[in-house]
Design an enzyme around this catalytic site. Structure first.
Site, PDB file in Angstrom:
ATOM      1  CB  VAL A  11      18.117  16.034  41.008  1.00 35.84           C
ATOM      2  CG1 VAL A  11      18.821  15.107  39.444  1.00 35.84           C
ATOM      3  CG2 VAL A  11      16.485  16.449  41.101  1.00 35.84           C
ATOM      4  CB  VAL A 120       9.581  19.627  31.075  1.00 30.06           C
ATOM      5  CG1 VAL A 120       8.279  20.091  30.931  1.00 30.06           C
ATOM      6  CG2 VAL A 120      10.334  21.086  30.476  1.00 30.06           C
ATOM      7  CE  LYS A 193       8.880  21.520  36.178  1.00 33.68           C
ATOM      8  NZ  LYS A 193       7.762  21.182  37.318  1.00 33.68           N
TER       9      LYS A 193
END
Lengths: 382, 382
Positions: A11, A120, A193
């Site tokens: 990421v 999420v 989540k």
């Protein structure tokens, strides 16, 4: 605004790539000044450092993006950054779900923002759109395919007739599943989540440990074949709903009808829907993970902060637990079907039953009594 | 902020209902002061008026929401409101698509906002999410089922095996289709929405008249049966794409593969997707029309304006036209198949052909030469 990246893996490297190559007015307002990396092998950029204090003590840095994953040191770094007056953006659902209450309070006390769009649904603008709906109304319910790894496995088992182990190995080979896939296949990732989504949707923080969870580790091709014979497709679903006594939140496989929008969500895609009074049903589908989609979500949070358009939702209160009282029919495969005698409606095979309509809260004592480590349980759509 | 509603029909009455019964901080900042109605029969509320000047000349009113529909007087009222320094929110895609350039310039010259979330996709947060993506990147393409009426008709024809006329009558009975359904079934409604979407996505304003459009007025059950025999489902699709020479924008029925997400969009739902470099494919599904979903979108625009979080996209330039040079295979049913001899790959029936891979721009001269008022044409997904 000068920013720091905590972590430069899948990421984090996507975030620096998007900002460094940015060509919009909004991206021009962001500059990556420092990047915290794990070891010297990652120090390929002059902005990298191995010392978090280089970031914490730099007053020029107004925002830190946590893309490290794991509980520690991510949690400590995020807390310290907030305490030193820096905004924080995180993609780390596990850390956020576990420390949600503490970190939100820390952010508020220090008049900074803790944003978590990327935690999420990866690239799906789920938290953003949910928070937007909240300006008008609180949703009645949400439901989603929140995990791409398990969706890849279930889609492949269904369409190619493969066994669970083969699809898991394939997902690992493609990098969709970790070498230890437990968090994905046992439903823990979806549980985190759902805890975060419930907080954003209903202003109730629910300890992830209090959310009943059933994964797909023990699903077999024969379970999917049973579903297919009845026109049903199995997906791992996380959902939440306001009810009379509190908030229902639940993670479990569901045999969906073939014409359910979610039944057609293939490969590693995610799909999430909310239902609210005036908007009705709204469904969002997209890449639930991956370097660039998740990084896109991290950068969107940064832009909200730098342009002062971040939406603050109402304060959250802690819910004692979940109240899963909605009745449903359950498909159960177990070596001890006798534990479920009281709720059994139909014996569909030697080791499989369909229950009468009972709630998860009613079912859980029998599941515990059964003590079958290989039990597979799934809700069956009416 | 005190606001005025121009029109109190399906959408306008939904807007006053949402604001009047609002229970969020954001809704508390909006107050409906005046409502322009058509005639005395609609004057059921003390805030109603028959005179637009009561609104135009009221300096307390900072925002007008145009929910009247039609070109005039909607266009004149919107222009005057902008010129008098009032923000405007509109749900009127036809008026907006036709006067987009003029009204945006008027808004800019008067330092006010013209917002149009509700004009495309009703309750789907399409323009909002598209504008959000634009903070990071320009999409490469978009594609959508933009019209609920025709989707209701096509879904029913496919799943119940009914003829076009029967499903149209059913849609009219349910209030999904107008008594004169031309704008829907001839694809004009989708054309307006594609013109607006192309402006938001690509910063190019394209006169709706320049967008090639083929509707579903002449579709027959036998066309769908042909598709079904090849595993294809027909939907009315609007789409846009950047290409080497300009912008391709196109409205036409498409025979989609059964496992395409859009093939499973049933009833009167809308579905729209964008594809962009870092976010990848993002799909949005929801109620494309209806009182409360569309009103929800109008109110979201109002909240953006009152909270100063409205996103301004880059300035638009006028495109001379569309450049539809992507090759595709086309299914054509016509009384004069000989007009298409040069591009025919296969004669599939007495009056039906499949073409070689040719672009819409290459196909159009033959369509014009053919002069068959009942011609049915659809793209066939590879």
């Amino acid at each position: 605004m000068k920013i720091a990246l905590l972590g430069h893996g899948v990421v984090g490297s996507g975030v620096s790539k998007i900002i460094d190559s940015g060509r919009t007015d909004e991206l021009d307002r962001l500059e990556v000044k420092r990047i915290l990396v794990k070891d010297e092998s990652e120090m390929t950029d002059p902005r990298t450092t191995l010392d978090f204090n280089d970031i914490l003590n730099d007053p020029e840095i107004g925002l830190a993006a946590e893309c490290m994953g794991g509980l520690e040191p991510a949690h400590t770094f995020v807390k310290k950054a907030l305490e030193s007056g820096k905004h924080v953006v995180t993609s780390n659902k596990k850390m956020l779900a576990v420390f949600f209450e503490e970190l939100m309070e820390t952010a508020e006390a220090n008049h900074v923002t803790l944003a978590y769009e990327a935690s999420v649904g990866g690239g799906i603008p789920w938290i953003a759109d949910l928070t937007r709906i909240r300006r008008i109304e609180m949703p009645d319910s949400f439901r989603g395919i929140f995990n791409g790894t398990t969706n890849y496995i279930l889609s492949g088992m269904y369409s190619e007739g493969k066994e669970f182990e083969d699809m898991l190995a394939e997902a690992q080979k493609l990098g969709y599943a970790e070498q230890d896939p437990s968090d994905d296949i046992d439903g823990m990732d979806v549980r985190y989540k759902c805890s975060i989504t419930a907080a954003a949707a209903f202003d109730k923080w629910i300890d992830p440990e209090k959310i009943p969870v059933f994964g797909i580790r023990h699903i077999r091709k024969k379970d999917l074949d049973w579903g297919r014979s009845r026109g049903l497709v199995c997906k791992l679903i996380g959902s939440g709903k306001k009810n009379e006594d509190g908030i229902s939140v639940l993670v479990r496989p569901v045999f969906l009808k073939e014409n359910d929008t979610f039944a057609g969500i293939l490969q590693n895609y995610n799909a999430i829907e909310s239902i609210s009074a005036t908007l009705g049903k709204a469904v969002f589908i997209g890449q639930g993970a991956g370097s660039l989609p998740t990084a896109h979500a991290v950068v969107q949070d940064m832009i909200d902060i730098v342009t002062h358009t971040h939406r603050f939702a109402a304060e959250k209160t802690r819910a004692a637990g979940t109240v899963n009282t909605e009745p449903a029919v359950w498909y159960i495969r177990t070596s001890c079907p006798e534990a479920f005698t009281a709720v059994t409606a139909e014996k569909t095979g030697e080791d499989t039953i369909l229950t009468k309509a009972v709630s998860m809260d009613e079912l859980l004592p029998a599941v515990r009594a059964c003590e079958d480590p290989a039990l597979f349980l799934a809700e069956v759509a009416e």
